[in-house]
Design an enzyme around this catalytic site. Sequence first.
Site, PDB file in Angstrom:
ATOM      1  N   ARG A 176       0.817  -1.235   0.000  1.00 54.38           N
ATOM      2  CA  ARG A 176       0.000   0.000   0.000  1.00 54.38           C
ATOM      3  C   ARG A 176       0.844   1.275   0.000  1.00 54.38           C
ATOM      4  NH1 ARG A 176      -2.694  -3.069   3.754  1.00 54.38           N
ATOM      5  NH2 ARG A 176      -4.582  -4.050   2.963  1.00 54.38           N
ATOM      6  N   LYS A 182       0.888  11.226 -10.549  1.00 55.67           N
ATOM      7  CA  LYS A 182       0.028  10.264 -11.250  1.00 55.67           C
ATOM      8  C   LYS A 182       0.879   9.088 -11.697  1.00 55.67           C
ATOM      9  CE  LYS A 182      -2.653  13.058 -14.121  1.00 55.67           C
ATOM     10  NZ  LYS A 182      -3.518  13.036 -15.305  1.00 55.67           N
ATOM     11  N   GLU A 238       5.323  19.373 -24.669  1.00 53.46           N
ATOM     12  CA  GLU A 238       4.744  19.680 -23.345  1.00 53.46           C
ATOM     13  C   GLU A 238       5.316  20.997 -22.808  1.00 53.46           C
ATOM     14  OE1 GLU A 238       2.284  17.915 -22.299  1.00 53.46           O
ATOM     15  OE2 GLU A 238       2.555  15.910 -23.152  1.00 53.46           O
ATOM     16  N   LYS A 267       4.171  23.009 -14.083  1.00 54.85           N
ATOM     17  CA  LYS A 267       3.427  21.814 -13.643  1.00 54.85           C
ATOM     18  C   LYS A 267       3.346  21.785 -12.117  1.00 54.85           C
ATOM     19  CE  LYS A 267       2.183  17.125 -14.219  1.00 54.85           C
ATOM     20  NZ  LYS A 267       2.262  15.842 -14.899  1.00 54.85           N
ATOM     21  N   GLU A 282      -6.757  16.659  -9.054  1.00 57.36           N
ATOM     22  CA  GLU A 282      -7.346  16.831 -10.378  1.00 57.36           C
ATOM     23  C   GLU A 282      -8.846  17.071 -10.263  1.00 57.36           C
ATOM     24  OE1 GLU A 282      -6.353  15.031 -14.721  1.00 57.36           O
ATOM     25  OE2 GLU A 282      -6.280  13.719 -13.001  1.00 57.36           O
ATOM     26  N   ARG A 342      -5.786  22.105 -12.814  1.00 59.23           N
ATOM     27  CA  ARG A 342      -4.904  21.116 -13.424  1.00 59.23           C
ATOM     28  C   ARG A 342      -5.314  20.788 -14.858  1.00 59.23           C
ATOM     29  NH1 ARG A 342      -2.169  16.117 -10.200  1.00 59.23           N
ATOM     30  NH2 ARG A 342      -1.077  15.210 -11.944  1.00 59.23           N
ATOM     31  N   ASN A 391      -4.112  19.885 -19.878  1.00 56.87           N
ATOM     32  CA  ASN A 391      -4.726  19.071 -20.916  1.00 56.87           C
ATOM     33  C   ASN A 391      -4.814  19.829 -22.248  1.00 56.87           C
ATOM     34  OD1 ASN A 391      -5.741  16.465 -21.249  1.00 56.87           O
ATOM     35  ND2 ASN A 391      -7.838  17.238 -21.346  1.00 56.87           N
ATOM     36  N   HIS A 421      -4.650  18.210 -25.655  1.00 59.46           N
ATOM     37  CA  HIS A 421      -4.631  16.769 -25.422  1.00 59.46           C
ATOM     38  C   HIS A 421      -5.896  16.038 -25.866  1.00 59.46           C
ATOM     39  CE1 HIS A 421      -0.895  17.385 -23.394  1.00 59.46           C
ATOM     40  NE2 HIS A 421      -0.817  16.128 -23.015  1.00 59.46           N
ATOM     41  N   HIS A 471      -4.920  13.025 -27.965  1.00 59.64           N
ATOM     42  CA  HIS A 471      -5.245  11.632 -27.638  1.00 59.64           C
ATOM     43  C   HIS A 471      -6.028  10.970 -28.774  1.00 59.64           C
ATOM     44  CE1 HIS A 471      -4.889  12.600 -23.075  1.00 59.64           C
ATOM     45  NE2 HIS A 471      -3.754  12.105 -23.551  1.00 59.64           N
ATOM     46  N   HIS A 481       3.527  10.799 -28.441  1.00 63.00           N
ATOM     47  CA  HIS A 481       2.552  11.602 -27.702  1.00 63.00           C
ATOM     48  C   HIS A 481       2.739  13.101 -27.971  1.00 63.00           C
ATOM     49  CE1 HIS A 481      -0.049  12.855 -24.445  1.00 63.00           C
ATOM     50  NE2 HIS A 481       0.944  13.563 -23.924  1.00 63.00           N
TER      51      HIS A 481
HETATM   52  N1  LIG Z   1       2.008  10.218 -14.996  1.00 61.32           N
HETATM   53  C1  LIG Z   1       1.814  11.299 -15.723  1.00 61.32           C
HETATM   54  O1  LIG Z   1       1.350  12.343 -15.230  1.00 61.32           O
HETATM   55  C2  LIG Z   1       2.190  11.258 -17.162  1.00 61.32           C
HETATM   56  C3  LIG Z   1       2.231  12.454 -17.907  1.00 61.32           C
HETATM   57  C4  LIG Z   1       2.643  12.388 -19.227  1.00 61.32           C
HETATM   58  C5  LIG Z   1       3.006  11.177 -19.794  1.00 61.32           C
HETATM   59  N2  LIG Z   1       2.942  10.043 -19.048  1.00 61.32           N
HETATM   60  C6  LIG Z   1       3.338   8.746 -19.623  1.00 61.32           C
HETATM   61  O2  LIG Z   1       4.698   8.831 -20.039  1.00 61.32           O
HETATM   62  C7  LIG Z   1       4.909   7.913 -21.107  1.00 61.32           C
HETATM   63  C8  LIG Z   1       5.657   8.630 -22.203  1.00 61.32           C
HETATM   64  O3  LIG Z   1       6.902   9.055 -21.707  1.00 61.32           O
HETATM   65  P1  LIG Z   1       8.203   9.045 -22.632  1.00 61.32           P
HETATM   66  O4  LIG Z   1       7.976   9.794 -23.861  1.00 61.32           O
HETATM   67  O5  LIG Z   1       9.329   9.395 -21.754  1.00 61.32           O
HETATM   68  O6  LIG Z   1       8.220   7.538 -23.110  1.00 61.32           O
HETATM   69  P2  LIG Z   1       9.127   6.244 -22.882  1.00 61.32           P
HETATM   70  O7  LIG Z   1       9.352   5.943 -21.465  1.00 61.32           O
HETATM   71  O8  LIG Z   1       8.446   5.220 -23.702  1.00 61.32           O
HETATM   72  O9  LIG Z   1      10.524   6.628 -23.526  1.00 61.32           O
HETATM   73  C9  LIG Z   1      10.581   6.950 -24.901  1.00 61.32           C
HETATM   74  C10 LIG Z   1      11.770   6.253 -25.571  1.00 61.32           C
HETATM   75  O10 LIG Z   1      12.971   6.874 -25.136  1.00 61.32           O
HETATM   76  C11 LIG Z   1      13.924   5.868 -24.766  1.00 61.32           C
HETATM   77  N3  LIG Z   1      14.797   6.482 -23.765  1.00 61.32           N
HETATM   78  C12 LIG Z   1      14.486   6.810 -22.498  1.00 61.32           C
HETATM   79  N4  LIG Z   1      15.495   7.491 -21.936  1.00 61.32           N
HETATM   80  C13 LIG Z   1      16.490   7.558 -22.860  1.00 61.32           C
HETATM   81  C14 LIG Z   1      17.775   8.133 -22.871  1.00 61.32           C
HETATM   82  N5  LIG Z   1      18.232   8.834 -21.837  1.00 61.32           N
HETATM   83  N6  LIG Z   1      18.530   7.990 -23.988  1.00 61.32           N
HETATM   84  C15 LIG Z   1      18.044   7.325 -25.074  1.00 61.32           C
HETATM   85  N7  LIG Z   1      16.816   6.777 -25.125  1.00 61.32           N
HETATM   86  C16 LIG Z   1      16.043   6.898 -24.025  1.00 61.32           C
HETATM   87  C17 LIG Z   1      13.099   4.726 -24.298  1.00 61.32           C
HETATM   88  O11 LIG Z   1      13.821   3.525 -24.395  1.00 61.32           O
HETATM   89  C18 LIG Z   1      11.904   4.772 -25.249  1.00 61.32           C
HETATM   90  O12 LIG Z   1      12.211   4.109 -26.445  1.00 61.32           O
HETATM   91  C19 LIG Z   1       3.547   7.419 -21.528  1.00 61.32           C
HETATM   92  O13 LIG Z   1       3.369   6.119 -21.033  1.00 61.32           O
HETATM   93  C20 LIG Z   1       2.585   8.375 -20.870  1.00 61.32           C
HETATM   94  O14 LIG Z   1       1.336   7.777 -20.572  1.00 61.32           O
HETATM   95  C21 LIG Z   1       2.556  10.068 -17.758  1.00 61.32           C
HETATM   96 ZN   LIG Z   2       0.902  15.084 -22.490  1.00 68.03          ZN
END
Ligand SMILES: NC(=O)c1ccc[n+]([C@@H]2O[C@H](COP(=O)([O-])OP(=O)(O)OC[C@H]3O[C@@H](n4cnc5c(N)ncnc54)[C@H](O)[C@@H]3O)[C@@H](O)[C@H]2O)c1
Ligand SMILES: [Zn+2]
Length: 379
Positions: free
Chosen positions: A131, A153, A195, A237, A247, A257, A261, A264, A268, A280
């Site tokens: 938990r 999140k 972003e 942020k 949220e 918050r 979006n 988005h 999306h 994204h």
């Molecule tokens: N929790 C939240 O509030 C929130 C907000 C926005 C996005 N997200 C989530 O984040 C994810 C997208 O994040 P992302 O774009 O970082 O994606 P990701 O984690 O898929 O990374 C993108 C790519 O970059 C590569 N990579 C990572 N670090 C690297 C580095 N230092 N050097 C070379 N390659 C590297 C990874 O291997 C991957 O291929 C989604 O799952 C999305 O839902 C969450």
């Molecule tokens: Zn986003």
Amino acid sequence: MSRTTPAAPLNQTGPRRIRVAADSPYDVVVGRGLVERVAECLPESVCRVAVIYSDHQEATARQVGAQVEESGFRPLLVPVPTGEAAKTVAVAAACWERLGSEGFTRSDAVVSVGGGATTDLAGFVAATFLRGLTVVHVPTTLLGMVDAAVGGKTGINTDHGKNLVGAFHEPLAVLCDLDTLATLPSAELASGLAEVVKCGFVADPAILRLLETDPPAATDPASPVLRELVERAIAVKAEVVSADLREATSTGSAVGREALNYGHTMGHAIERVEQYGVRHGEAVAIGMVFVAELSRLAGRLEAPLVGRHRDVLAGVGLPTTYRAGRWPELLRAMRMDKKSRGDRLRFVILEEVARPAILEAPSPDLLEAAYQRLCSDRG
Ligand SMILES: NC(=O)c1ccc[n+]([C@@H]2O[C@H](COP(=O)([O-])OP(=O)(O)OC[C@H]3O[C@@H](n4cnc5c(N)ncnc54)[C@H](O)[C@@H]3O)[C@@H](O)[C@H]2O)c1
Ligand SMILES: [Zn+2]
């Protein structure tokens, strides 16, 4: 910036701390060489540290493991598949089993190392195991730094959609080590910059000026410009989530918050229609142009600001237009978005830079007209 730490003078060498005023306030630290300083964030009461990392980030994860070990903690390296492949219940369950078989207790901790997908998965594992274990995020993508790792999140995907299962779980700290961005492919960097641009339009005009003055510096991980952009986007942020921790639905003119979006709802929808074959940030860039056009057609935004969206986004290599002939699918996908309520579409629009607002249930004609303008890429 009322509830976050006031902007400190820019310091190019030392790390900068940005406070998030959560239930338990925490710092997002931006700087260089921070991978070597993870142990400083961990309380002495912690014994074991599970480093849950993207299997493409092994070298960084090993550095973290070695450093926490030197500081007297017992590391456990837990690789997970890189990217979205980590955000499954099967990977989460494998992590729970690993922590269980290693006898992790409430006084142990998780450190995530990877992009936003990895920090989402590791945060979710930390939120749910016993938990709630302490978690420190070490995001290694720009998107992870300015968005995914900040705000508490966490989540995983199911066959029915992205991020359908998750929990709010604030980290103890977030360490954004700009050195990790050196290996990030330029398309991934640009995706994170979408972003950053969003934060500029909804809250911080200085971000837009930095991007307009020197676009190449904005895409150079070694540059002080990118560092300032990261700091400013995180401050936006932090400010928004501090003011609106759970949220809550927006009321009146306070967009809360939901401002994050911006772009988005359409973004999306594009991701869905393209079956997640676009990044994204690319989808959000297109979504911002769409919603800027919508804001203008609704009589709420001046035309030159729509052009400014296109210029800033194109300047850092992001797309600003979309294929024609996809409107019915996009509309259907927007209606399925979890932020919509039934058939009533709801958009964060812009009235001016740093003045977001809500547009509820715009007419289908207005929406389609905004889409047509998006496809024709008119300024
Ligand atoms: N929790 C939240 O509030 C929130 C907000 C926005 C996005 N997200 C989530 O984040 C994810 C997208 O994040 P992302 O774009 O970082 O994606 P990701 O984690 O898929 O990374 C993108 C790519 O970059 C590569 N990579 C990572 N670090 C690297 C580095 N230092 N050097 C070379 N390659 C590297 C990874 O291997 C991957 O291929 C989604 O799952 C999305 O839902 C969450
Ligand atoms: Zn986003």
